[in-house]
Motif scaffolding. Structure first.
Motif, PDB file in Angstrom:
ATOM      1  N   SER A  79       9.941  11.042   2.347  1.00  0.00           N
ATOM      2  CA  SER A  79       8.985  12.162   2.136  1.00  0.00           C
ATOM      3  C   SER A  79       8.210  12.160   3.297  1.00  0.00           C
ATOM      4  O   SER A  79       7.632  13.162   3.490  1.00  0.00           O
ATOM      5  N   VAL A  80       8.098  10.922   4.073  1.00  0.00           N
ATOM      6  CA  VAL A  80       7.096  10.961   5.235  1.00  0.00           C
ATOM      7  C   VAL A  80       7.825  11.036   6.288  1.00  0.00           C
ATOM      8  O   VAL A  80       9.192  10.485   6.163  1.00  0.00           O
ATOM      9  N   LYS A  81       7.362  11.661   7.515  1.00  0.00           N
ATOM     10  CA  LYS A  81       8.236  11.783   8.594  1.00  0.00           C
ATOM     11  C   LYS A  81       7.810  10.692   9.425  1.00  0.00           C
ATOM     12  O   LYS A  81       6.596  10.528   9.697  1.00  0.00           O
ATOM     13  N   PRO A  82       9.000  10.363  10.430  1.00  0.00           N
ATOM     14  CA  PRO A  82       8.572   9.145  11.494  1.00  0.00           C
ATOM     15  C   PRO A  82       7.546   9.527  12.306  1.00  0.00           C
ATOM     16  O   PRO A  82       6.762   8.793  12.754  1.00  0.00           O
ATOM     17  N   LYS A  83       7.303  10.945  12.612  1.00  0.00           N
ATOM     18  CA  LYS A  83       6.152  11.425  13.745  1.00  0.00           C
ATOM     19  C   LYS A  83       4.766  11.588  12.865  1.00  0.00           C
ATOM     20  O   LYS A  83       3.969  12.187  13.677  1.00  0.00           O
ATOM     21  N   ASP A  84       4.743  11.413  11.587  1.00  0.00           N
ATOM     22  CA  ASP A  84       3.594  11.524  10.908  1.00  0.00           C
ATOM     23  C   ASP A  84       2.476  10.617  11.545  1.00  0.00           C
ATOM     24  O   ASP A  84       2.846   9.719  12.330  1.00  0.00           O
ATOM     25  N   SER A  85       1.176  10.896  11.144  1.00  0.00           N
ATOM     26  CA  SER A  85       0.246   9.954  11.741  1.00  0.00           C
ATOM     27  C   SER A  85       0.351   8.576  11.235  1.00  0.00           C
ATOM     28  O   SER A  85       0.912   8.299  10.345  1.00  0.00           O
ATOM     29  N   LYS A  86      -0.170   7.553  11.942  1.00  0.00           N
ATOM     30  CA  LYS A  86      -0.341   6.274  11.641  1.00  0.00           C
ATOM     31  C   LYS A  86      -0.680   5.818  10.127  1.00  0.00           C
ATOM     32  O   LYS A  86      -0.208   5.275   9.516  1.00  0.00           O
ATOM     33  N   ASP A  87      -1.940   6.611   9.792  1.00  0.00           N
ATOM     34  CA  ASP A  87      -2.539   6.377   8.651  1.00  0.00           C
ATOM     35  C   ASP A  87      -1.465   7.052   7.566  1.00  0.00           C
ATOM     36  O   ASP A  87      -1.555   6.368   6.440  1.00  0.00           O
ATOM     37  N   LYS A  88      -0.718   7.985   7.577  1.00  0.00           N
ATOM     38  CA  LYS A  88       0.207   8.613   6.722  1.00  0.00           C
ATOM     39  C   LYS A  88       1.307   7.705   6.619  1.00  0.00           C
ATOM     40  O   LYS A  88       1.615   7.344   5.449  1.00  0.00           O
ATOM     41  N   LEU A  89       1.567   7.074   7.654  1.00  0.00           N
ATOM     42  CA  LEU A  89       2.839   6.155   7.692  1.00  0.00           C
ATOM     43  C   LEU A  89       2.473   4.938   6.929  1.00  0.00           C
ATOM     44  O   LEU A  89       3.011   4.176   6.157  1.00  0.00           O
ATOM     45  N   GLU A  90       1.274   4.309   7.088  1.00  0.00           N
ATOM     46  CA  GLU A  90       0.806   3.102   6.550  1.00  0.00           C
ATOM     47  C   GLU A  90       0.578   3.282   4.996  1.00  0.00           C
ATOM     48  O   GLU A  90       0.811   2.314   4.206  1.00  0.00           O
ATOM     49  N   GLU A  91       0.074   4.335   4.384  1.00  0.00           N
ATOM     50  CA  GLU A  91      -0.250   4.737   3.235  1.00  0.00           C
ATOM     51  C   GLU A  91       1.233   4.702   2.542  1.00  0.00           C
ATOM     52  O   GLU A  91       1.291   4.416   1.319  1.00  0.00           O
ATOM     53  N   TYR A  92       2.164   5.531   3.119  1.00  0.00           N
ATOM     54  CA  TYR A  92       3.515   5.313   2.600  1.00  0.00           C
ATOM     55  C   TYR A  92       4.124   4.150   2.378  1.00  0.00           C
ATOM     56  O   TYR A  92       4.684   3.922   1.062  1.00  0.00           O
ATOM     57  N   PHE A  93       3.955   3.458   3.333  1.00  0.00           N
ATOM     58  CA  PHE A  93       4.613   2.024   3.693  1.00  0.00           C
ATOM     59  C   PHE A  93       3.754   1.014   2.317  1.00  0.00           C
ATOM     60  O   PHE A  93       4.415   0.260   1.793  1.00  0.00           O
ATOM     61  N   PHE A  94       2.592   1.281   2.081  1.00  0.00           N
ATOM     62  CA  PHE A  94       1.846   0.602   1.184  1.00  0.00           C
ATOM     63  C   PHE A  94       2.313   0.947  -0.385  1.00  0.00           C
ATOM     64  O   PHE A  94       2.380  -0.065  -1.267  1.00  0.00           O
ATOM     65  N   ASP A  95       2.747   2.146  -0.548  1.00  0.00           N
ATOM     66  CA  ASP A  95       3.319   2.393  -1.767  1.00  0.00           C
ATOM     67  C   ASP A  95       4.800   1.825  -2.179  1.00  0.00           C
ATOM     68  O   ASP A  95       5.228   1.240  -3.163  1.00  0.00           O
ATOM     69  N   VAL A  96       5.473   1.601  -1.090  1.00  0.00           N
ATOM     70  CA  VAL A  96       6.753   1.064  -0.987  1.00  0.00           C
ATOM     71  C   VAL A  96       6.696  -0.385  -1.114  1.00  0.00           C
ATOM     72  O   VAL A  96       7.276  -1.057  -1.982  1.00  0.00           O
ATOM     73  N   LEU A  97       5.936  -1.029  -0.426  1.00  0.00           N
ATOM     74  CA  LEU A  97       5.628  -2.409  -0.342  1.00  0.00           C
ATOM     75  C   LEU A  97       4.092  -2.916  -0.004  1.00  0.00           C
ATOM     76  O   LEU A  97       3.582  -3.156   0.939  1.00  0.00           O
ATOM     77  N   PRO A  98       3.468  -2.912  -1.548  1.00  0.00           N
ATOM     78  CA  PRO A  98       2.101  -3.018  -1.440  1.00  0.00           C
ATOM     79  C   PRO A  98       1.577  -4.329  -0.847  1.00  0.00           C
ATOM     80  O   PRO A  98       0.165  -4.331  -0.258  1.00  0.00           O
ATOM     81  N   ASP A  99       2.327  -5.247  -0.714  1.00  0.00           N
ATOM     82  CA  ASP A  99       1.582  -6.518   0.017  1.00  0.00           C
ATOM     83  C   ASP A  99       2.258  -6.778   1.580  1.00  0.00           C
ATOM     84  O   ASP A  99       2.135  -8.026   1.673  1.00  0.00           O
ATOM     85  N   TYR A 100       2.641  -5.828   2.095  1.00  0.00           N
ATOM     86  CA  TYR A 100       3.101  -6.053   3.197  1.00  0.00           C
ATOM     87  C   TYR A 100       1.896  -6.291   4.438  1.00  0.00           C
ATOM     88  O   TYR A 100       0.850  -6.080   4.079  1.00  0.00           O
ATOM     89  N   ASP A 101       2.249  -7.334   5.540  1.00  0.00           N
ATOM     90  CA  ASP A 101       1.242  -7.841   6.101  1.00  0.00           C
ATOM     91  C   ASP A 101       0.747  -6.762   7.169  1.00  0.00           C
ATOM     92  O   ASP A 101       1.460  -6.429   8.170  1.00  0.00           O
ATOM     93  N   GLU A 102      -0.337  -6.213   7.030  1.00  0.00           N
ATOM     94  CA  GLU A 102      -0.887  -5.014   7.847  1.00  0.00           C
ATOM     95  C   GLU A 102      -1.047  -5.466   9.333  1.00  0.00           C
ATOM     96  O   GLU A 102      -1.201  -4.782  10.288  1.00  0.00           O
ATOM     97  N   ASP A 103      -1.463  -6.811   9.454  1.00  0.00           N
ATOM     98  CA  ASP A 103      -1.701  -7.261  10.796  1.00  0.00           C
ATOM     99  C   ASP A 103      -0.358  -7.483  11.740  1.00  0.00           C
ATOM    100  O   ASP A 103      -0.406  -7.542  12.755  1.00  0.00           O
TER     101      ASP A 103
END
Length: 143
Positions: A79-103
């Motif tokens: 549902s998120v596009k690869p060209k979406d904003s950094k914040d939108k991509l990170e929010e989407y990925f957080f839903d998929v993998l809540p404990d991913y290492d943001e650093d």
């Protein structure tokens, strides 16, 4: 087909399917345009089955991440596009993998994962992945 036959080649867009091995490398077919190319051993090639995503506790295989995206999207394109904003991509990925290492997992990494997932869905390669995983699960239960 499993992720063991799907490749990412540095400097080349998209994903490639391993066709055959040659003496000095191998032949790969692009999932984008079906063109074949010869890849030598000096090029930087990553096999998708060997890639993992950093979390706060462990490294999660890319196959598991794809399965989580697939269940979130009910097998459809992300549902998120690869060209979406950094914040939108990170929010989407957080839903998929809540404990991913943001650093250690950058927006560019998330973009690649989403692009690869969409490409695999378009070519019906994730359905086959589920079939193989189900077979492995049955074999594990029998043992």
């Amino acid at each position: 087909m499993s992720l063991e036959k799907i490749l990412s080649i540095a400097g080349k867009p998209g994903l490639y399917k391993l066709v055959t091995q040659t003496r000095g490398g191998f032949v790969a077919e692009s999932l984008l345009d079906k063109k074949r190319l010869t890849v030598n051993m000096r090029q930087n090639v990553s096999v998708l089955s060997e890639i993992a995503i950093y979390t706060l506790t462990e490294e999660v295989p890319l196959e598991s991440v794809f399965r989580k995206i697939q269940s979130k999207e009910n097998g459809k394109i992300a549902s998120v596009k690869p060209k979406d904003s950094k914040d939108k991509l990170e929010e989407y990925f957080f839903d998929v993998l809540p404990d991913y290492d943001e650093d250690r997992v950058y927006a560019s990494d998330i973009k690649k994962v989403v692009q690869w997932y969409n490409l695999l869905v378009e070519h019906n390669l994730l359905g086959e992945l589920d079939d193989e995983t189900a077979k492995e699960d049955i074999q594990d239960e029998e043992e």
